[in-house]
Write a protein that holds these residues in place. Structure first.
Motif, short mmCIF file in Angstrom:
data_model
loop_
_atom_site.label_atom_id
_atom_site.label_comp_id
_atom_site.label_asym_id
_atom_site.label_seq_id
_atom_site.Cartn_x
_atom_site.Cartn_y
_atom_site.Cartn_z
N LEU A 53 47.98 66.18 64.10
CA LEU A 53 47.18 66.82 65.14
C LEU A 53 47.34 66.01 66.40
O LEU A 53 46.97 64.83 66.45
CB LEU A 53 45.72 66.91 64.74
N ASN A 56 46.78 67.34 72.50
CA ASN A 56 46.80 68.59 73.25
C ASN A 56 46.50 69.80 72.37
O ASN A 56 46.54 70.94 72.83
CB ASN A 56 48.14 68.77 73.97
N GLY A 57 46.24 69.55 71.08
CA GLY A 57 45.88 70.63 70.16
C GLY A 57 47.02 71.15 69.30
O GLY A 57 46.79 71.99 68.43
N GLN A 58 48.22 70.68 69.51
CA GLN A 58 49.35 71.13 68.71
C GLN A 58 49.29 70.54 67.31
O GLN A 58 48.87 69.39 67.13
CB GLN A 58 50.68 70.71 69.33
N GLU A 74 48.58 75.63 66.86
CA GLU A 74 47.70 74.79 67.66
C GLU A 74 46.26 75.28 67.58
O GLU A 74 46.00 76.41 67.18
CB GLU A 74 48.16 74.72 69.11
N ILE A 75 45.33 74.39 67.96
CA ILE A 75 43.91 74.72 67.89
C ILE A 75 43.22 74.66 69.25
O ILE A 75 42.07 75.01 69.36
CB ILE A 75 43.15 73.79 66.92
N GLY A 76 43.89 74.20 70.26
CA GLY A 76 43.28 74.05 71.57
C GLY A 76 42.96 72.60 71.85
O GLY A 76 42.58 71.84 70.96
N LYS A 77 43.12 72.24 73.10
CA LYS A 77 42.95 70.85 73.51
C LYS A 77 41.52 70.36 73.30
O LYS A 77 41.30 69.22 72.86
CB LYS A 77 43.34 70.72 74.98
N LYS A 79 39.15 71.24 71.04
CA LYS A 79 38.88 70.96 69.64
C LYS A 79 39.62 69.71 69.18
O LYS A 79 39.08 68.90 68.43
CB LYS A 79 39.31 72.14 68.75
N ALA A 80 40.86 69.56 69.62
CA ALA A 80 41.65 68.40 69.23
C ALA A 80 41.01 67.11 69.74
O ALA A 80 40.88 66.13 69.00
CB ALA A 80 43.08 68.53 69.75
N LYS A 81 40.60 67.11 70.99
CA LYS A 81 39.95 65.92 71.57
C LYS A 81 38.67 65.58 70.79
O LYS A 81 38.38 64.40 70.55
CB LYS A 81 39.62 66.15 73.04
#
Length: 144
Positions: A53, A56-58, A74-77, A79-81
């Motif tokens: 993960l 940037n969400g990728q 990807e899940i979106g920046k 959510k990833a952060k």
């Protein structure tokens, strides 16, 4: 009418600037830091599946020890952060190395060091925050 054209132009310009600012990674330009790796391995065949993960969400996935990284959605920046921050706050303090024949793992690669937790040994109690975090990561994986 002129105001609507100006607003449309500004919206298109902003969208273009946003897209130009976003870095999209590939296996060839995979980041060297600030990502979370997690997965499972072991067993008779010595299998290993690793999900990555990125900030940037990728998502990327690889099979085997030297498996090529393949893009997996990807899940979106945002959510990833949140997940990376959650790892740093809740999981990173654990120094938990209890792999078994079949094991699960979490690994955060920071700029200056790598943090890793492994579990799977029979009879060892795994801290609940680690298990919950691992389950939450599994739920974020793109469905095939």
């Amino acid at each position: 009418m002129k105001i609507m054209l100006k607003c449309t132009f500004l919206f298109v310009l902003a969208a273009l600037c946003w897209q130009c600012n976003r870095i999209t990674y590939t296996a060839e330009n995979f980041p060297t830091e600030n990502y979370l790796a997690f997965g499972q391995g072991g067993g008779f065949a010595g299998s290993l599946t690793t999900h990555y993960l990125l900030s940037n969400g990728q998502f990327f996935i690889s099979e085997g020890i030297e498996g090529a990284k393949l893009s997996a959605g990807e899940i979106g920046k945002g959510k990833a952060k949140k997940m990376l921050k959650r790892y740093q706050e809740e999981i990173q303090p654990y120094d938990f190395q209890e792999p078994g024949n079949r094991y699960s793992f979490l690994e955060y690669v920071a700029a200056d060091t790598t943090y890793e937790q492994q579990w799977g040994r029979t009879g060892i109690e795994v801290p609940e925050p680690m298990l919950l975090f691992f389950q939450d990561l599994q739920l974020l994986l793109p469905q095939e």
